[in-house]
Design a protein around this motif. Structure first.
Motif, PDB file in Angstrom:
ATOM      1  N   HIS A  92       0.809  -1.223   0.000  1.00 45.40           N
ATOM      2  CA  HIS A  92       0.000   0.000   0.000  1.00 45.40           C
ATOM      3  C   HIS A  92       0.845   1.277   0.000  1.00 45.40           C
ATOM      4  O   HIS A  92       0.296   2.357  -0.210  1.00 45.40           O
ATOM      5  N   ARG A 255      -8.186   4.697   8.458  1.00 44.18           N
ATOM      6  CA  ARG A 255      -7.289   4.354   7.348  1.00 44.18           C
ATOM      7  C   ARG A 255      -7.946   3.425   6.345  1.00 44.18           C
ATOM      8  O   ARG A 255      -7.527   3.349   5.184  1.00 44.18           O
ATOM      9  N   VAL A 256      -8.959   2.682   6.813  1.00 39.27           N
ATOM     10  CA  VAL A 256      -9.482   1.548   6.047  1.00 39.27           C
ATOM     11  C   VAL A 256     -10.734   1.955   5.280  1.00 39.27           C
ATOM     12  O   VAL A 256     -11.571   2.718   5.771  1.00 39.27           O
ATOM     13  N   GLU A 257     -10.829   1.418   4.057  1.00 39.01           N
ATOM     14  CA  GLU A 257     -12.005   1.664   3.229  1.00 39.01           C
ATOM     15  C   GLU A 257     -13.282   1.336   4.003  1.00 39.01           C
ATOM     16  O   GLU A 257     -13.301   0.373   4.781  1.00 39.01           O
ATOM     17  N   PRO A 258     -14.360   2.117   3.868  1.00 43.60           N
ATOM     18  CA  PRO A 258     -14.561   3.227   2.942  1.00 43.60           C
ATOM     19  C   PRO A 258     -14.098   4.576   3.474  1.00 43.60           C
ATOM     20  O   PRO A 258     -14.214   5.596   2.765  1.00 43.60           O
ATOM     21  N   HIS A 259     -13.573   4.630   4.691  1.00 46.63           N
ATOM     22  CA  HIS A 259     -13.158   5.914   5.257  1.00 46.63           C
ATOM     23  C   HIS A 259     -11.802   6.352   4.705  1.00 46.63           C
ATOM     24  O   HIS A 259     -11.557   7.551   4.549  1.00 46.63           O
ATOM     25  N   ASN A 261      -7.921   4.890   2.448  1.00 46.20           N
ATOM     26  CA  ASN A 261      -7.441   4.285   1.205  1.00 46.20           C
ATOM     27  C   ASN A 261      -6.870   2.887   1.380  1.00 46.20           C
ATOM     28  O   ASN A 261      -6.457   2.258   0.406  1.00 46.20           O
ATOM     29  N   SER A 263      -6.822  -1.223   2.586  1.00 49.80           N
ATOM     30  CA  SER A 263      -7.667  -2.391   2.787  1.00 49.80           C
ATOM     31  C   SER A 263      -7.442  -2.917   4.205  1.00 49.80           C
ATOM     32  O   SER A 263      -6.429  -2.600   4.843  1.00 49.80           O
TER      33      SER A 263
END
Length: 281
Positions: A92, A255-259, A261, A263
């Motif tokens: 990432h 940090r994690v989708e949907p908030h 970028n 995974s």
């Protein structure tokens, strides 16, 4: 007649950046010249960019190169052709190139997934010479943006930001810097507020319109209903210190989708890489 604003004290003459690993300078120079020869776009950041912008030198354990994510395979292939090993350490945001114990970081985002390298980094890069090699440096705006979120127990880059603001205030594109931080403008406000605390006689170096804009955003926000209920954005600042909020208090990881970028797998991998150490309590 009002007194003129005091000018900032002159920056000390540049100090040198010295690699900590014996022989690392040769490896760094080889990588810079190799990428130039292959025509692969890259930017030098880290200690070398800080040295250029502020004159502050330090020993450095690595060389930070910023690249586009799509160029990583080309970089790895070019390095392999010269006998150097490269790996995609964290998909990432980061890869590494090695020569014995010396290494180069190949960076295309940030550990929190926020500061992704895009065309804007290259559009505003500046020319410089590093290790006798012509290169381009990460823009000061992106250097501030990427450093602003580093607030670990063992590392805080706020002093670097304050020094860059003081040294480069007259050349910073403040509007572009503000655009980089949106929607994380509170982080920018925190650093600019601290700058005025650190250098009280040089608060004028930060444009008044910018502080007024940020303070007005703050005023509107504190009078508005809460948003993003159940989200902890502390993980954007430290990969370790807010894990209890996520795993024990039930907050969503910003940090994690949907908030964000990243995974869930990216976040888990980045968490597993936290160094083991004796906790001082």
């Amino acid at each position: 007649m009002s007194a003129a604003m005091p000018l900032p004290m002159p920056i000390h003459p540049p100090q040198t950046c010295e690699p900590m690993q014996p022989g690392a300078a040769r490896f760094y120079r080889d990588v810079l010249r190799l990428l130039n020869r292959h025509g692969i776009p890259f930017l030098v950041g880290g200690a070398y960019a800080l040295n250029h912008y502020t004159g502050i030198g330090r020993q450095t354990k690595d060389l930070d190169l910023f690249i586009m994510r799509r160029d990583f395979d080309r970089v790895a292939a070019a390095l392999a052709g010269e006998g150097y090993q490269a790996e995609l350490t964290y998909p990432h945001w980061l890869g590494k190139a090695f020569d014995g114990t010396a290494f180069v970081d190949l960076i295309f985002s940030s550990g929190n997934g926020v500061s992704e390298v895009d065309d804007g980094w290259f559009d505003h890069a500046i020319d410089a010479v590093v290790l006798d090699t012509p290169v381009k440096l990460s823009p000061v705006e992106e250097s501030i943006w990427s450093k602003a979120f580093i607030m670990e127990r063992e590392r805080y880059d706020g002093a670097d930001i304050a020094h860059m603001i003081r040294a480069c205030a007259d050349t910073i594109d403040w509007r572009r810097l503000l655009q980089r931080f949106d929607p994380h403008w509170r982080v920018l406000l925190s650093h600019l507020t601290l700058f005025g605390f650190i250098y009280p006689a040089e608060r004028h170096l930060v444009p008044a319109w910018l502080m007024e804009d940020l303070v007005e955003r703050l005023r509107r926000e504190i009078h508005a209903p809460p948003q993003d209920e159940g989200v902890c954005q502390g993980t954007l600042l430290s990969r370790e210190q807010y894990l209890s909020d996520i795993h024990q208090q039930g907050f969503h990881d910003a940090r994690v989708e949907p908030h964000g970028n990243m995974s869930p797998e990216d976040a888990a991998s980045w968490t597993r890489a936290i160094p083991e150490r004796d906790d001082e309590g």
